[in-house]
Every structure is written in C-alpha cells, then in structure tokens.
Design an enzyme around this catalytic site. Structure first.
Site, PDB file in Angstrom:
ATOM      1  N   THR A  49      28.219  30.362  39.324  1.00  0.00           N
ATOM      2  CA  THR A  49      27.842  30.430  37.906  1.00  0.00           C
ATOM      3  C   THR A  49      28.981  30.954  37.055  1.00  0.00           C
ATOM      4  OG1 THR A  49      26.974  32.642  38.292  1.00  0.00           O
ATOM      5  CG2 THR A  49      25.393  30.840  38.388  1.00  0.00           C
ATOM      6  N   GLY A 140      39.163  35.752  54.632  1.00  0.00           N
ATOM      7  CA  GLY A 140      38.538  34.426  54.733  1.00  0.00           C
ATOM      8  C   GLY A 140      37.050  34.468  55.027  1.00  0.00           C
ATOM      9  N   SER A 146      41.013  38.636  48.720  1.00  0.00           N
ATOM     10  CA  SER A 146      42.143  38.458  47.794  1.00  0.00           C
ATOM     11  C   SER A 146      41.948  39.256  46.512  1.00  0.00           C
ATOM     12  CB  SER A 146      42.420  36.980  47.509  1.00  0.00           C
ATOM     13  OG  SER A 146      41.239  36.295  47.213  1.00  0.00           O
ATOM     14  N   GLU A 188      45.520  35.303  40.263  1.00  0.00           N
ATOM     15  CA  GLU A 188      44.900  34.406  41.244  1.00  0.00           C
ATOM     16  C   GLU A 188      44.973  32.945  40.774  1.00  0.00           C
ATOM     17  OE1 GLU A 188      41.887  35.880  43.560  1.00  0.00           O
ATOM     18  OE2 GLU A 188      40.815  34.022  43.820  1.00  0.00           O
ATOM     19  N   ASP A 200      34.855  37.938  41.363  1.00  0.00           N
ATOM     20  CA  ASP A 200      35.314  38.857  42.412  1.00  0.00           C
ATOM     21  C   ASP A 200      36.120  40.019  41.840  1.00  0.00           C
ATOM     22  OD1 ASP A 200      34.286  36.716  43.786  1.00  0.00           O
ATOM     23  OD2 ASP A 200      36.239  35.906  44.354  1.00  0.00           O
TER      24      ASP A 200
HETATM   25  C1  GLA Z   1      34.314  32.517  44.994  1.00  0.00           C
HETATM   26  C2  GLA Z   1      35.107  32.611  43.698  1.00  0.00           C
HETATM   27  C3  GLA Z   1      34.246  33.214  42.583  1.00  0.00           C
HETATM   28  C4  GLA Z   1      32.897  32.521  42.469  1.00  0.00           C
HETATM   29  C5  GLA Z   1      32.252  32.386  43.842  1.00  0.00           C
HETATM   30  C6  GLA Z   1      30.988  31.569  43.801  1.00  0.00           C
HETATM   31  O1  GLA Z   1      34.028  33.790  45.474  1.00  0.00           O
HETATM   32  O2  GLA Z   1      36.246  33.415  43.895  1.00  0.00           O
HETATM   33  O3  GLA Z   1      34.961  33.178  41.370  1.00  0.00           O
HETATM   34  O4  GLA Z   1      33.054  31.268  41.862  1.00  0.00           O
HETATM   35  O5  GLA Z   1      33.126  31.797  44.788  1.00  0.00           O
HETATM   36  O6  GLA Z   1      29.990  32.227  43.109  1.00  0.00           O
END
Ligand code: GLA
Length: 414
Positions: A49, A140, A146, A188, A200
C-alpha cells in the site's frame, strides 16, 4: 517426524555493541566515536500500500543492525561488514544515482547513499566517516535488513555531524526523523536502485516500543497504537521461510507499475485516492490491473479497519477476532489477487491457521520472505514445530523462527 526448530534470537544491545566495536577496532586500529542501532520490522497489515499512497501498520523488531562510526576530516567513507570480507572505500564526491557514472556497487550503496542524500538535501556538514557494520536482522527475509542498515547509518551521521534531526530512541525527534526517512528512501531508490515504497525506513526510524505505527504513507502522518500481545497471553510468531527472495528481481517493480497504470486508468493520482472501489474496478479493462487494484483498495480498507479495532482496546475477544479475520483476508488477497506469495509462505500460513493461530499472513514484499501469526503464548513451540514438520514433509529447506515484540526505533547505543 519431528524437524529441529531453529530460533533466530535477537542480540542484546550489549552484544551488538561489543561485536561491532571489536570489528571496528580490529579494522581501523582505534575505538569508534560511537555506536548506533536500527531495527528491522514486520508489517502487521497494509501490504503493498505504501507506494500507492495508502496506510500500513509496522512494528519495529528487537532484531537490529549495529553501526560503529567515527567522522573523518575528508570525503572518504571506509566500510567494513561482519557479513562480507574486506574493507571498501568510497569517495563521497563520486557517489550518485545507480544509473549514472557515479553508481556504487553492492551493499556500500545503502550506506554512502544516505550520506549522499543528506548532502543533496542541503546538509553540507555531512562528510566522510569510517564505519563497521554487524547485524542480526536476517538478510533477504523480508524483515527490512536494508532499511535497518540505512537507518543505523542515518542516526550515526546525524550525531557525528550534529544535524540535530534524530533525538534519542527513547525521546525521538519525530519531525527530524521524517527528514532522515526521506534520505534513507533516496539512498535505497536512487543510489541502491531498489524502487521500494518507504514503509521500512519509516518503521525503523519512527516506531515506538510497545506500539504499532499506523502510518499514512501519503503525508507521513503517524499514530502510535498500543500493541501488547503479552498481556493477553499472546505472541507474534515470525516464520522466515528462507525461500529465495529478492526485491530487485523485477516482480516488485512490475507490481508497482501495474498499480500506477491502474490509477491512471481510473483517473486518480494514487490508488489510495479511490473513493468508490467497485466503480473504480469497473473502469478497468485489463484483468491483471483489476486484481492488483482490488488488492490495494481492499488492503487499505482492511488496515483502517484494523486500526479502528485496535483503538477499541486490548487484543482479546471481538478485537482479536476482527484482527484475525483481517490478517487472514490480507494474506488471501496477496495470494490470489496480488500474487506475491509462494509455496513456502502459503504453507506456513495454512499450518499456523490449522494450529489455531488468531490470524496469519505474509509480511513484507513477498516472493519468499516471512509470515506472521498471532498465537497463544503457550502454543508458540507447538505451532513452530508443526510448520517445521510440514516443511520437512514437503521437502523444503527448514524455515527459521523469530519472536516479534514491538521494539524501540533507531538510535545511539554507545
Ligand atoms: C517491501 C518494500 C516496502 C513495501 C513492502 C510491501 O518491504 O520495501 O516499501 O512496499 O515491500 O508492503
């Protein structure tokens, strides 16, 4: 048949500080000026989202990345990581976007990218530094290793060059941290070249201990929502499927551009702007766009429903039932409409549910990575064993397990 259950326990702060200080000292021959940490995250709900201008609800993990750092007088960054042999050296004046002649190879991009982005944002005080990195955030695993790296370095740079943007983990400067989040996202997206959506970095820098972060990805507004499973005799079990997982394999970008195209065809800037979901979906002709948009629109609604339920009170009775239903629906939508789960994720979720979980779903980007399940605290071992056994029966590599307790955000620890 009983498979051996592998637990991935978070390091204590002391252990992280000791490890990274030793690495710094043996590499650079002196003590670091300080040590900083930043957590990985699990997202409770609100998946895929963030880049659609929607809402999400992460918690910070007790699993962290540690960075021991000292400032230098010049523009050189020297980097060492416990996860890779050798010392890397990057000239900050030679750092730029991943598609330029100043591209940076490999993991150092996540580190020097933060310094580059802060300088681009006008923080000229940022100069070179020496840094040693160590981490217990599994790499991973869809748990934001990251972002943890970027954010540990961001709070380190903040203190080394007196940017005054972070505050402490206990008393964070949330407004300043929004600037650090932006810099980490640029690192990033622009320097490392992973086109992720910002969830994140916000989680790692802006979560609060004992709370989930209800995050509006459109305007950066947050609400701290108490998330205390332990007081209700519950726990959040994370299964790191250890299935091959990579955000850069094109699938993530493909989902993102499909959503952008759907938004254009509906006539909104972001899918989060859709008011009448059914009418919006009828406006789409491409069946794949319909499925992707249906997930995003539904997931945003589920996330609002989840925060409304959590605001009503403790996670028990009808509140817990509603969260469980929303978690399950979220996973099913990610499996059937967004098509980002995989055999390992679906198996862990199915087994957790049949073992009595109060909701189970994949978390993070998908295509491998991890799933979360709310389980009775006294059933944690049994559920983990059942998942491990099912993997063994299916001939899959053994998963690892973590306990997720909402932890503090990034900050200085030494
Ligand atoms: C990864 C991306 C986030 C987000 C999620 C899905 O973690 O780094 O920005 O898009 O996938 O919710």
């Amino acid at each position: 048949m009983t498979a051996e259950v592998h637990w991935n326990t978070a390091w204590s702060i002391e252990e992280g500080v000791t490890r990274v200080t030793r690495l710094y000292e043996t590499t650079f021959g002196e003590a670091p000026a300080g040590v900083w940490q930043a957590p990985g995250r699990v997202n409770l709900i609100g998946e895929h989202t963030d880049y659609n201008g929607g809402v999400a609800m992460p918690i910070a993990l007790p699993h962290r990345t540690f960075a021991a750092m000292s400032p230098r007088g010049d523009m050189i960054v020297r980097l060492v990581s416990a996860q890779e042999p050798g010392v890397r050296e990057v000239d900050l004046t030679q750092v730029g976007p991943h598609d330029s002649d100043k591209a940076v190879e490999g993991w150092p991009a996540y580190v020097v990218g933060v310094a580059w982005a802060l300088r681009e944002a006008g923080y000229d005080a940022v100069r070179g530094f020496d840094v040693a990195i160590d981490s217990c955030v599994p790499f991973g695993a869809g748990l934001s290793s990251s972002a943890a790296l970027e954010c540990a370095v961001a709070v380190g740079i903040n203190d080394l060059f007196r940017l005054d943007l972070a505050g402490s983990a206990e008393e964070p400067n949330d407004t300043g941290r929004k600037t650090l989040v932006e810099a980490c996202i640029r690192a990033e997206n622009d320097v490392a070249g992973a086109n992720t959506g910002g969830l994140d970095q916000a989680a790692s820098l802006r979560c609060l201990e004992g709370h989930a972060l209800f995050l509006n990805c459109r305007n950066g507004e947050v609400e701290k929502v108490p998330f205390d499973l332990a007081s209700q005799g519950l726990a959040l079990l994370v299964t790191d499927t250890r299935a091959p997982h990579s955000l850069s394999d094109g699938q993530y970008n493909e989902r993102r551009s499909c959503c952008e195209s759907a938004a254009r065809n509906i006539g909104v800037e972001f899918l989060a702007d859709v008011e009448d979901g059914d009418a919006a979906l009828r406006a789409l002709s491409d069946p794949t766009e319909v499925k992707r948009a249906r997930h995003v629109i539904g997931e945003i609604a589920r996330t609002y429903d989840a925060v409304r339920a959590m605001r009503r009170g403790a996670l028990r009775a009808d509140v817990l039932d509603e969260i469980a239903t929303l978690f399950d629906a979220s996973h099913d939508s990610l499996r059937d409409d967004y098509e980002v789960t995989c055999r390992e994720l679906d198996l862990a979720v199915d087994v957790a549910r049949s073992e009595g979980a109060h909701g189970a779903r994949m978390t993070g980007g998908g295509f491998g990575g991890s799933c979360i399940a709310i389980v009775d605290a006294d059933a944690v071992d049994r559920v983990a064993e059942a998942i491990a056994d099912a993997y063994e029966r299916e001939g899959l590599a053994q998963p690892h397990f973590l306990m997720a307790v909402p932890a503090m955000p990034a900050g200085r620890v030494q």
